[in-house]
Write an enzyme that holds these catalytic residues in place. Sequence first.
Site, mmCIF file in Angstrom:
data_model
loop_
_atom_site.group_PDB
_atom_site.id
_atom_site.type_symbol
_atom_site.label_atom_id
_atom_site.label_comp_id
_atom_site.label_asym_id
_atom_site.label_seq_id
_atom_site.Cartn_x
_atom_site.Cartn_y
_atom_site.Cartn_z
ATOM 1 C CG ASP A 1 -5.872 -1.727 -31.460
ATOM 2 O OD1 ASP A 1 -4.672 -1.412 -30.844
ATOM 3 O OD2 ASP A 1 -6.125 -1.159 -32.158
ATOM 4 N NE ARG B 1 -8.441 4.336 -38.268
ATOM 5 C CZ ARG B 1 -7.649 3.858 -39.324
ATOM 6 N NH1 ARG B 1 -7.210 3.722 -40.318
ATOM 7 N NH2 ARG B 1 -6.267 4.975 -38.454
ATOM 8 C CB CYS C 1 -10.845 -2.159 -46.857
ATOM 9 S SG CYS C 1 -11.113 -0.763 -45.872
ATOM 10 C CB CYS D 1 -11.819 -3.764 -38.814
ATOM 11 S SG CYS D 1 -10.861 -1.619 -39.698
ATOM 12 C CB CYS E 1 -9.679 -7.077 -41.107
ATOM 13 S SG CYS E 1 -8.469 -6.303 -42.933
ATOM 14 N NE ARG F 1 -2.421 7.662 -31.232
ATOM 15 C CZ ARG F 1 -2.764 6.957 -31.510
ATOM 16 N NH1 ARG F 1 -3.713 6.520 -31.163
ATOM 17 N NH2 ARG F 1 -2.533 6.414 -32.161
ATOM 18 N NE ARG G 1 4.464 10.256 -35.357
ATOM 19 C CZ ARG G 1 4.685 10.400 -34.364
ATOM 20 N NH1 ARG G 1 5.225 11.810 -34.480
ATOM 21 N NH2 ARG G 1 4.815 9.307 -33.654
HETATM 22 S S1 SF4 Z 1 -7.712 -3.329 -41.369
HETATM 23 FE FE1 SF4 Z 1 -9.871 -2.144 -41.385
HETATM 24 S S2 SF4 Z 1 -8.907 -0.297 -42.520
HETATM 25 FE FE2 SF4 Z 1 -7.296 -2.194 -43.032
HETATM 26 S S3 SF4 Z 1 -7.764 -3.119 -45.067
HETATM 27 FE FE3 SF4 Z 1 -8.622 -4.220 -43.182
HETATM 28 S S4 SF4 Z 1 -11.160 -3.348 -42.608
HETATM 29 FE FE4 SF4 Z 1 -10.278 -1.708 -43.920
#
Ligand code: SF4
Length: 412
Positions: free
Chosen positions: A318, A159, A150, A157, A154, A137, A141
């Site tokens: 986000d 993603r 993971c 998250c 979370c 993006r 980098r």
């Molecule tokens: S924010 Fe998303 S990618 Fe990062 S540790 Fe938590 S679940 Fe995993």
Amino acid sequence: MHDDNSKAGGEEPPAGQRLEALKEFRSAGRGFWRDVAGKDWSDWHWQLTHRIRTVEQLRRLMPTLTPEEVAGTQLANHKLALAITPYFFNLIDPADENCPIRWQMIPRIEETHTAPWEMSDPCGEDSHSPVPGLVHRYPDRVLFLVTDRCAAYCRYCTRSRLVSNASGYDFHPEFDKQIAYIAAHSEIRDVLLSGGDPLLLSDEKLENLLSRLRAIPHVEFLRLGTRIPIFLPQRVTPELCAMLKRFHPLYLSVHTNHPRELTTEVRDALGRLADAGIPLGNQSVLLKHVNDDADVMKAHVQKLLMCRVKPYYLYQCDLISGSAHLRASVSQGLEIMEKLRGHTTGYAVPTYVIDAPGGGGKVPISPEYVLCRNAGRVLFRNYEGTVFEYPEAADGTPTCKPPKVIEEPELV
Ligand code: SF4
């Protein structure tokens, strides 16, 4: 552990006492697993194998689950999986519905409530992906997604569309294609390994990957983005640190949101990384019920410095689908920044950013310190609200007139 940011129930302690209590380092303890052998408890593979993954396990360990949490957990494995390491689970206070760790880790039914402006890919990563698992993006980098797994998940998250594969994204990164792209683009000088969590890879696999990246002459700088030192400090073994230090310059960003996450175990793990010469930064997400409070944030950033970690970014959460119950407002974020800048060590103050919805990149957001600029001066205020003047000609060249404190209270 009860050093939370709850405002409910009883009188608040004086501000100084509250800050000190939040900053205290404690062990996560053994909790429900007190009979497990020490060698198992400190084995990261044991921790991963014994993660809490089902509503039945959660109910057994936490009879205080609310109806919202039970319903959310039953649906979680269709959206973003439930997984919590035993070590990290011990940081949850089951008696406290406002526990900041609980809000981050336990699914809730509100995750199914979505709004039209929320997105599954709020940072527009997929549209900046020249090969699967690589996001290009910014000009110099790339973000290299090396896994979709993971140690724990979370609930906010960014993603969540891909991590844990609960929603069927079916992510299979092919390192050869990603590395070939980086090798073919000489403008890429910085590679950030993330995911998922790159420290879930074995030492051997990670070493192989880092060696291949280091062999590309134009790659100057390597970074790892990981929450493992926080979810699973047992993973930060002396062997891992010895391997990582062979790839300098290598930086590592952890992700923590609340001072309670910085336990004695985490402090020791971060110390091992710092002793290996790895510069450490932290990324936090501003979250309702977790850290949308200036005292909590101040304790957190000060505690990070004690762990040898520079608070790097504070992210506005986000616009991820089903995250409204966890999103604090931008005005709260600005208010917190106002209460940090000048009120604590400059090293402790992160940059507050919004990742522009849809894919515009990180944009720094700051309280307003410049009050006005006109032909002969810049007027600005300090953290106490005192107004100052910096003389400067209209074209920006310095003038000889010395700056002085001025009285323009209407601008404060
Ligand atoms: S924010 Fe998303 S990618 Fe990062 S540790 Fe938590 S679940 Fe995993």
